[in-house]
Structures are given as C-alpha cells and as structure tokens.
Design a protein around this motif. Structure first.
Motif, short mmCIF file in Angstrom:
data_model
loop_
_atom_site.label_atom_id
_atom_site.label_comp_id
_atom_site.label_asym_id
_atom_site.label_seq_id
_atom_site.Cartn_x
_atom_site.Cartn_y
_atom_site.Cartn_z
N LYS A 102 1.24 -0.72 -0.09
CA LYS A 102 -0.22 -0.06 -0.26
C LYS A 102 0.72 0.89 -0.19
O LYS A 102 1.94 1.48 0.47
N ILE A 103 0.73 2.68 -0.39
CA ILE A 103 1.06 3.61 -1.17
C ILE A 103 0.10 4.66 -0.35
O ILE A 103 -1.66 4.48 -0.31
N ILE A 104 0.43 5.69 0.17
CA ILE A 104 -0.07 7.03 0.71
C ILE A 104 -0.50 8.14 -0.42
O ILE A 104 1.39 8.30 -0.36
N PHE A 105 -1.16 8.77 -0.48
CA PHE A 105 -0.94 9.46 -1.54
C PHE A 105 -1.11 10.75 -0.61
O PHE A 105 -2.43 10.89 -0.06
N GLY A 106 -0.37 12.21 -1.40
CA GLY A 106 -0.86 14.05 -0.93
C GLY A 106 -2.26 14.06 -1.75
O GLY A 106 -2.59 12.99 -2.59
N SER A 107 -2.44 14.93 -1.62
CA SER A 107 -3.50 15.79 -1.50
C SER A 107 -3.39 15.84 -3.57
O SER A 107 -4.74 16.29 -3.50
N GLY A 108 -2.24 16.15 -3.85
CA GLY A 108 -2.32 16.90 -5.15
C GLY A 108 -1.93 18.01 -5.48
O GLY A 108 -2.51 19.22 -3.87
N THR A 109 -0.93 18.56 -6.12
CA THR A 109 -1.01 20.01 -6.94
C THR A 109 -0.81 20.51 -7.86
O THR A 109 -0.63 19.53 -9.03
N ARG A 110 -1.88 21.16 -8.55
CA ARG A 110 -2.41 21.59 -9.36
C ARG A 110 -1.32 22.31 -10.52
O ARG A 110 -0.44 23.49 -9.74
N LEU A 111 -0.76 22.35 -11.44
CA LEU A 111 1.03 22.96 -11.50
C LEU A 111 0.11 23.33 -13.11
O LEU A 111 -0.36 22.64 -13.71
N SER A 112 0.23 24.90 -13.11
CA SER A 112 -0.49 25.62 -14.71
C SER A 112 1.01 26.54 -14.79
O SER A 112 1.95 27.01 -14.43
N ILE A 113 1.30 26.45 -16.66
CA ILE A 113 2.71 26.90 -16.65
C ILE A 113 2.45 28.03 -17.60
O ILE A 113 0.81 27.28 -19.01
N ARG A 114 2.08 29.37 -17.37
CA ARG A 114 1.81 30.12 -18.54
C ARG A 114 3.00 30.95 -19.50
O ARG A 114 3.83 30.71 -19.35
N PRO A 115 2.58 30.32 -20.81
CA PRO A 115 3.25 30.45 -22.19
C PRO A 115 3.79 31.80 -21.98
O PRO A 115 3.17 32.57 -21.50
#
Lengths: 115, 114
Positions: A102-115
């Motif tokens: 089993k592994i435990i996941f974090g809540s996630g990070t949304r990465l946004s790259i702007r041009p």
C-alpha cells in the motif's frame, strides 16, 4: 501516523522557468517515495521513485526529485517548464505500517504553466 | 506496455442501485487496487487485492465490496449506491513487492449517483 503532505494546492510558473512542487512525508522506517502525474481527462502516470541509493532521482519528461532525509522532503523539480507540463501532480509514500504493497497519496498540486 | 482498462468512463446511477465497476489488467500483476479520487483529498484506497480471492480493506471500505475471481480482473461493488459515492474511481495494478514497484492506473470511471 503515516502521512504525506503537499502544502501547495496550486503552483503557477512561466514557461521556461524552473519549477518545484513540494512534498513532505512522515513515516517510520525507510521511505519509498513516488511522484505521479495526471493529465486532463487521463489516469495517473508514474513519473519517478526513490527506493534507495542516490538522493537525486531522474524520471520521465525531464523531471527529477531530491530525497532529503533530514527535512523529510521529496520535492519534484524541472529546470525549464513547458506548457505541456500543466497537470495535477501527486506525491506518494509507502505505508510502512502495512506489510502489503500500500502507498499513501498526498492531496495533489495543480501545476499551471503559462506561455 | 502495461494496460489497465476500466469498464466505463462515465456512469450515472440512482440511489439504492447496485453498481459494478470492472477493472482488467494485462500484465500478470499480483496486486490490484481500487481508489476514489475527490478534489482536495487526493486518492484514497478503498480495497486492494494481492492474489486471487484475497482482499484487504483500505482506508474507506464502508459501502463497498470487491471481488477477484481471476488474476487479471478486480471488481468494485457498491451494494447500495448513495449520493456521497459520487466520485472518480481509479483502478491500479502493480507487481507484488512491498510497494517498491510503481502502480499502473486505468483511465478512471466518473460515477454520478442521483
């Protein structure tokens, strides 16, 4: 208690700049650490992992991560961001309280790259 | 390449219905997992299986059951669907090895319970 934290819900970076997505963990014993990425409308994909050995781990799409035992961190990095890197990133750690896989996941990070 | 497939991408069910989500992997992996993904909560493990007919509860098993009759297939069952089970459900598989092996994920099933 075993846990993994991603302190930033969102990270915004200009294309061509370096990026860092942060992850810290709390487990007993030796940590196995992972990064996964989820592109829009797609399942999760494995990026890289640290099991043992060199603290700097290289993975897919030019990403790398540095294991820092004293700071209990495993930050994801890339020297030069691309717009196509925009996605949801998850850090994960092995659940050492279980003998199973089993592994435990974090809540996630949304990465946004702007041009 | 490892392939994990899920029976539906989108599913709409009514409260109280019995719901079956199917997952199939083609790489002879011992481990299979069911997660649900909700915004801000990451992935939470519902159940996993490390062998045929073997299963263990994850962190949020209430309201769910699973079945693994064949090595390649792992089914998630919602015995009586409720609105709080509206979510994205992800299936994954991996080699057996104490979590040192990465997991391979299916595309997900977005379930809406009305």
């Amino acid at each position: 208690a075993q846990s993994v934290a991603q302190p930033e819900d969102q990270v915004n970076v200009a294309e061509g700049n370096p990026l860092t997505v942060k992850c810290t963990y709390s487990v007993s014993g030796n940590p196995y650490l992972f990064w996964y990425v989820q592109y829009p409308n797609r399942g999760l994909q494995f990026l890289l992992k640290y099991i043992t050995g060199d603290n700097l781990v290289k993975g897919s799409y030019g990403f790398e991560a540095e294991f820092n035992k004293s700071q209990t961190s495993f930050h994801l990095k890339k020297p030069s961001a691309l717009v196509s890197d925009s996605a949801l990133y998850f850090c994960a750690v092995r659940d050492t309280s279980s003998s199973a896989s089993k592994i435990i996941f974090g809540s996630g990070t949304r990465l946004s790259i702007r041009p | 390449d490892v392939k994990v497939t899920q029976s539906s991408r989108y599913l709409v069910k009514r409260t109280g219905e019995k719901v079956f989500l199917e997952c199939v992997q083609d790489m002879d992996h011992e481990n299979m997992f069911w997660y649900r993904q909700d915004p801000g909560l990451g992935l939470r493990l519902i159940y996993f299986s490390y062998d045929v007919k073997m299963k263990e509860k994850g962190d949020i098993p209430e309201g769910y059951s699973v079945s693994r009759e064949k090595k390649e297939r792992f089914s998630l069952i919602l015995e009586s669907a409720s609105t709080n089970q509206t979510s994205m459900y992800l299936c994954a598989s991996s080699l057996y090895g104490g979590a040192s092996y990465e997991q391979y994920f299916g595309p997900g099933t977005r379930l809406t319970v009305t």
